[in-house]
Write a protein that holds these residues in place. Structure first.
Motif, PDB file in Angstrom:
ATOM      1  N   ARG A  71       0.667  -1.220  -0.014  1.00  0.00           N
ATOM      2  CA  ARG A  71      -0.205   0.115   0.156  1.00  0.00           C
ATOM      3  C   ARG A  71       0.694   1.320  -0.011  1.00  0.00           C
ATOM      4  O   ARG A  71       1.906   1.270   0.462  1.00  0.00           O
ATOM      5  CB  ARG A  71      -1.058  -0.067   1.216  1.00  0.00           C
ATOM      6  N   LEU A 105       0.483   1.427  10.885  1.00  0.00           N
ATOM      7  CA  LEU A 105       0.049   1.751   9.468  1.00  0.00           C
ATOM      8  C   LEU A 105       0.164   0.505   8.750  1.00  0.00           C
ATOM      9  O   LEU A 105      -0.785   0.179   7.845  1.00  0.00           O
ATOM     10  CB  LEU A 105       0.716   2.871   8.746  1.00  0.00           C
ATOM     11  N   GLY A 134      -2.244  -2.360   9.266  1.00  0.00           N
ATOM     12  CA  GLY A 134      -3.480  -2.141   9.146  1.00  0.00           C
ATOM     13  C   GLY A 134      -4.445  -1.354  10.234  1.00  0.00           C
ATOM     14  O   GLY A 134      -5.679  -1.587  10.221  1.00  0.00           O
ATOM     15  N   ASP A 175      -3.869   1.342  11.836  1.00  0.00           N
ATOM     16  CA  ASP A 175      -4.273   2.722  11.552  1.00  0.00           C
ATOM     17  C   ASP A 175      -4.460   3.016   9.911  1.00  0.00           C
ATOM     18  O   ASP A 175      -3.924   2.612   9.139  1.00  0.00           O
ATOM     19  CB  ASP A 175      -3.003   3.411  11.660  1.00  0.00           C
ATOM     20  N   ASP A 176      -5.762   3.601   9.822  1.00  0.00           N
ATOM     21  CA  ASP A 176      -6.120   4.022   8.332  1.00  0.00           C
ATOM     22  C   ASP A 176      -5.425   5.382   7.652  1.00  0.00           C
ATOM     23  O   ASP A 176      -5.788   5.564   6.633  1.00  0.00           O
ATOM     24  CB  ASP A 176      -7.677   3.937   8.314  1.00  0.00           C
ATOM     25  N   THR A 225      -5.834   8.170   8.864  1.00  0.00           N
ATOM     26  CA  THR A 225      -6.589   9.486   9.231  1.00  0.00           C
ATOM     27  C   THR A 225      -6.181  10.138  10.724  1.00  0.00           C
ATOM     28  O   THR A 225      -6.596  11.117  11.004  1.00  0.00           O
ATOM     29  CB  THR A 225      -8.042   9.377   9.226  1.00  0.00           C
TER      30      THR A 225
END
Length: 201
Positions: A17, A191, A194, A196-197, A199
């Motif tokens: 990602r 992050l 996954g 923490d998205d 934001t």
């Protein structure tokens, strides 16, 4: 699913990602020669996995008294960052490398004290008999993985250095203050895995 396999899958998906990470201390204002280093994020294989953390001895020259993952700079004899992380963990807390199932390597982090840190993830059996190195480690403790990686448990703080305000993360676990380099590595890992998205602050 086996913990190590689940973490490896999540880490690989995370690396696929595009994420905005904090990869260097904000106080670094120009490129410098950084010494390669590695830390071991040792995750206990239990129903509620935990992470092994240490508090560094107060007399150490760098990051004295701070909460940290076991680790240190790469030596000439280390084949790579994984070998260095395993060696340092054995030296600092007597963790036998044979007990560590390597998951992978997370995002590197550059410190203002001159290190290029490679965070190595590994799964270990629960309740091992650790033996902290008296000259390097003042305390050793375990924090639940879910607590450590949850954005809600991470506060964004600021400090003034040379007339400029810099931001850093802080996580409190009982009497232990987890901040600076260690908290930044945790935020990046949150992050990647996954939790923490992207934001959160």
């Amino acid at each position: 699913m086996k913990l190590a396999h689940r973490l490896k899958t999540d880490l690989e998906l995370g690396h696929a990602r595009e994420l905005t990470l904090r990869t260097a201390d904000a106080r670094i204002t120009h490129p410098a020669s950084l010494a390669p280093a590695a830390v071991l994020i040792a995750i206990t294989d239990r129903p509620e996995p935990g992470v092994i953390l240490t508090r560094r001895a107060s007399h150490l020259r760098k990051h004295a008294g701070q909460v940290a993952f076991p680790g240190g700079r790469l030596d000439e004899g280390d084949a790579d960052a994984i070998a260095a992380a395993l060696r340092e963990a054995q030296e600092e807390i007597a963790l036998d490398p044979a007990h560590v199932e390597i998951v992978g390597v997370s995002d590197r982090y550059h410190t203002w004290t001159g290190f290029d840190i490679h965070p190595v993830l590994g799964v270990i059996p629960p309740d091992l008999a650790f033996r902290p190195h008296e000259g390097e480690v003042e305390a050793l403790f375990e924090v639940p993985l879910d607590f450590l990686l949850a954005p809600a448990n991470r506060a964004r703080k600021e400090i003034e250095a040379q007339g400029v305000m810099h931001h850093y993360y802080e996580i409190m676990w009982g009497e232990h203050r987890i901040w600076g380099v260690t908290a930044a590595i945790i935020a990046n890992l949150s992050l990647r895995l996954g939790y923490d998205d992207g934001t959160s602050a």
